[in-house]
Design a protein around this motif. Structure first.
Motif, PDB file in Angstrom:
ATOM      1  N   MET A   1     -52.341  40.440 -90.268  1.00 22.23           N
ATOM      2  CA  MET A   1     -51.812  39.569 -91.327  1.00 22.23           C
ATOM      3  C   MET A   1     -50.769  38.610 -90.751  1.00 22.23           C
ATOM      4  O   MET A   1     -50.752  37.411 -91.070  1.00 22.23           O
TER       5      MET A   1
ATOM      6  N   GLY B   1     -51.627  38.225-101.588  1.00 20.56           N
ATOM      7  CA  GLY B   1     -51.098  37.774-102.875  1.00 20.56           C
ATOM      8  C   GLY B   1     -50.098  36.659-102.636  1.00 20.56           C
ATOM      9  O   GLY B   1     -49.430  36.621-101.600  1.00 20.56           O
TER      10      GLY B   1
ATOM     11  N   ARG C   1     -50.111  44.342-108.309  1.00 21.62           N
ATOM     12  CA  ARG C   1     -48.767  43.770-108.321  1.00 21.62           C
ATOM     13  C   ARG C   1     -47.989  44.417-109.448  1.00 21.62           C
ATOM     14  O   ARG C   1     -48.565  44.780-110.477  1.00 21.62           O
TER      15      ARG C   1
ATOM     16  N   ALA D   1     -49.272  37.754 -96.588  1.00 17.75           N
ATOM     17  CA  ALA D   1     -49.736  38.566 -97.719  1.00 17.75           C
ATOM     18  C   ALA D   1     -50.956  37.869 -98.286  1.00 17.75           C
ATOM     19  O   ALA D   1     -51.078  36.643 -98.172  1.00 17.75           O
TER      20      ALA D   1
HETATM   21  C1  GLV Z   1     -49.672  42.717-100.459  1.00 17.78           C
HETATM   22  O1  GLV Z   1     -49.312  43.086-101.530  1.00 17.78           O
HETATM   23  C2  GLV Z   1     -50.337  41.468-100.227  1.00 17.78           C
HETATM   24  O2  GLV Z   1     -50.465  40.676-101.182  1.00 17.78           O
HETATM   25  O3  GLV Z   1     -50.746  41.219 -99.097  1.00 17.78           O
END
Ligand code: GLV
Length: 336
Positions: free
Chosen positions: A304, A83, A245, A81
């Motif tokens: 990711m 975040g 968020r 992620a």
């Molecule tokens: C998704 O919310 C992230 O932070 O990748």
């Protein structure tokens, strides 16, 4: 025959992942995975982390001081992620545990989704679909589900990092929107010109934007960036979109504002206390609700995941992570 095999580092994958994530990690590590996606309690997570040098984490896995105190072997947590409010970075640094996130690879996909959610809210896409599915569509009517314009309107972006900039470019270049933004720090002139965005105060943004989009990272300082007072500043015709968020918006205050038509509509991908959603949001029609999927295309989710893998291999095998968050703050642990 003597046994001189060197033990490979052990890595825990905390949630279900693409099978080739497990395959790539297994080339370097002894891997324990969680393909049945069991929602471990904090105590179970601690137990699984025993003897693990690395953890592949997602935003739902909290790494805090209490956990770290019980996981002395842990050296890196690689978040799939961008975040990382699930990480207590200070505690990780103090424990000598590297944190990494997955920036950049999701920027454009997430900006696409933010734009889609804003448009769906403004043009009442899900509200009208529910009406149709319920068999309520009997005839044409001049004002049926009339929404707000996107093209030529004013887009207000709070949080002008990479994703915010992507949304600004979409608005300015694709839809002829006037873009205003608010951020902790003002962008340099070249970036502002690229995004065709003008820096304004938060108050001016809330008062002038037709569509407000939130892309600010969560922290104690950004908690309830939008509450009743901020909603009261917005135009009654405006929309609010949150792809940042849960906790950035006071969801109860937003539900009340939507119910009382103090703003026109909202698009929400993130929620306070998700996966629970405030019941009042579920009962107001003028909100588009999605389950935290802004980065969810297969290509982006794979990128990711692979960046998290690169971070684990980079750090545990080669001594250097690709996208570390606290490399310069790590407190070296003693080797008694
Ligand atoms: C998704 O919310 C992230 O932070 O990748």
């Amino acid at each position: 025959m003597t046994s001189t095999s060197t033990q490979r580092p052990r890595v825990l994958i905390t949630r279900a992942v693409f099978p080739d994530v497990i395959a790539r990690l297994s080339e370097h590590f002894d891997v324990e995975s969680n393909q049945s996606d069991v929602n471990w309690t904090p105590a179970e997570l601690v137990q699984r982390l025993q003897g693990k040098a690395g953890a592949f984490t997602t935003g739902s896995i909290a790494i805090n001081a209490a956990l770290l105190a019980q996981c002395p072997d842990l050296k890196i947590c690689a978040n799939m992620a961008v975040g990382y409010n699930n990480f207590d970075l200070d505690a990780m640094s103090a424990a000598g545990v590297l944190a990494s996130n997955a920036p950049d690879v999701l920027t454009e996909t997430t900006a696409d989704f933010g734009f889609a959610l804003m448009m769906a809210a403004a043009r009442r896409v899900t509200e009208s679909e529910h009406f149709l599915r319920a068999g309520q569509w009997k005839s044409w009517r001049y004002d049926m589900f009339a929404g707000a314009e996107i093209h030529g309107s004013t887009l207000g972006i709070i949080g002008m990092g990479r994703i915010g900039q992507g949304i600004a470019r979409r608005g300015a270049l694709g839809f002829g929107m006037q873009v205003v933004y608010h951020n902790r720090s003002r962008l340099d002139a070249t970036t502002e010109a690229d995004c065709k965005a003008r820096y304004v105060s938060k108050e001016e943004l809330l008062q002038t934007a037709d569509h407000v989009v939130l892309v600010v990272p969560y922290s104690a300082a950004s908690h309830h960036t939008i509450g009743a007072a901020e909603l009261a500043l917005m135009k009654t015709t405006a929309t609010l979109t949150n792809i940042a968020r849960g906790g950035i918006v006071d969801d109860a205050a937003l539900a009340a504002a939507l119910r009382d038509k103090r703003i026109a509509a909202a698009g929400l991908d993130v929620f306070e206390g998700e996966p629970n959603v405030h019941p009042d949001l579920l009962s107001v029609p003028n909100v588009v609700l999605t389950p935290h999927i802004a980065s969810a295309t297969m290509g982006t989710r794979r990128a990711m995941a692979m960046l998290a893998v690169d971070n684990l291999i980079g750090y545990l095998v080669h001594g250097k992570a690709v996208t570390p968050l606290n490399a310069d703050r790590l407190v070296q642990q003693g080797t008694a």
